[in-house]
Write a protein that holds these residues in place. Sequence first.
Motif, PDB file in Angstrom:
ATOM      1  N   LEU A 106       0.831  -1.206   0.000  1.00  0.00           N
ATOM      2  CA  LEU A 106       0.000   0.000   0.000  1.00  0.00           C
ATOM      3  C   LEU A 106       0.867   1.259   0.000  1.00  0.00           C
ATOM      4  CD1 LEU A 106      -2.888  -1.030   2.400  1.00  0.00           C
ATOM      5  CD2 LEU A 106      -2.927  -0.888  -0.095  1.00  0.00           C
ATOM      6  N   TYR A 121      -8.009  -3.218  -2.294  1.00  0.00           N
ATOM      7  CA  TYR A 121      -8.187  -3.968  -1.049  1.00  0.00           C
ATOM      8  C   TYR A 121      -9.278  -3.286  -0.227  1.00  0.00           C
ATOM      9  CZ  TYR A 121      -3.752  -6.154  -2.277  1.00  0.00           C
ATOM     10  OH  TYR A 121      -2.757  -6.831  -2.933  1.00  0.00           O
ATOM     11  N   GLU A 124      -8.110  -0.764   2.356  1.00  0.00           N
ATOM     12  CA  GLU A 124      -7.161   0.277   1.956  1.00  0.00           C
ATOM     13  C   GLU A 124      -7.540   1.667   2.463  1.00  0.00           C
ATOM     14  OE1 GLU A 124      -4.562   1.594  -1.943  1.00  0.00           O
ATOM     15  OE2 GLU A 124      -6.061   0.008  -2.140  1.00  0.00           O
ATOM     16  N   HIS A 127      -7.048   1.850   6.137  1.00  0.00           N
ATOM     17  CA  HIS A 127      -5.606   1.827   6.381  1.00  0.00           C
ATOM     18  C   HIS A 127      -5.045   3.244   6.340  1.00  0.00           C
ATOM     19  CE1 HIS A 127      -1.423   1.651   4.801  1.00  0.00           C
ATOM     20  NE2 HIS A 127      -1.295   0.631   5.610  1.00  0.00           N
TER      21      HIS A 127
END
Length: 169
Positions: A106, A121, A124, A127
């Motif tokens: 990432l 994802y 993501e 995150h």
Amino acid sequence: MDETRTGVLLDTLGRVPEGREARDAARSAPFPRVCFGPAAVSALTSEGVIMLDASLGEGEAAARLGHLSMHVARGSPLVLPEDRGGCDAAVERALAAEADALALELRLRRALGVTSPKIPYAFEEEHWRAEPEARTPLVLAYLRAHPDGAPGLDALGAGYARRCREARP
């Protein structure tokens, strides 16, 4: 195999600080063959071949190669335990290694300007909203919650557990 494309991806990794360690790991011997073709999930095979989806754009393919190169450099995420009852701990260590590699992927995507990945994802966005120290644990929690896989992810938890059980005497 496409050594020219592999070289381009390694050079792409080297353009960003986050990718240099992965690039250097990939350039150290021995490095597995990198093959391009149709792949639902680009992965490092049990035979030691990196399979990359040929349809990924340069940045996304380089980020995935960076992820997989770290597995090559650090060894298989699944280290089998010496004792019979240790598969749970072995799977947990493997998932932690996968979370580290996914978090690197990432960071590489972001550093390489990947804005519309072919394989997004589900974790993501969360995150990137999290504080930096919470990002890898967030990915690990997602992997634990999805042992049978999710979009863009193999069945990591279930697969590592099965491999560990099969390897036990």
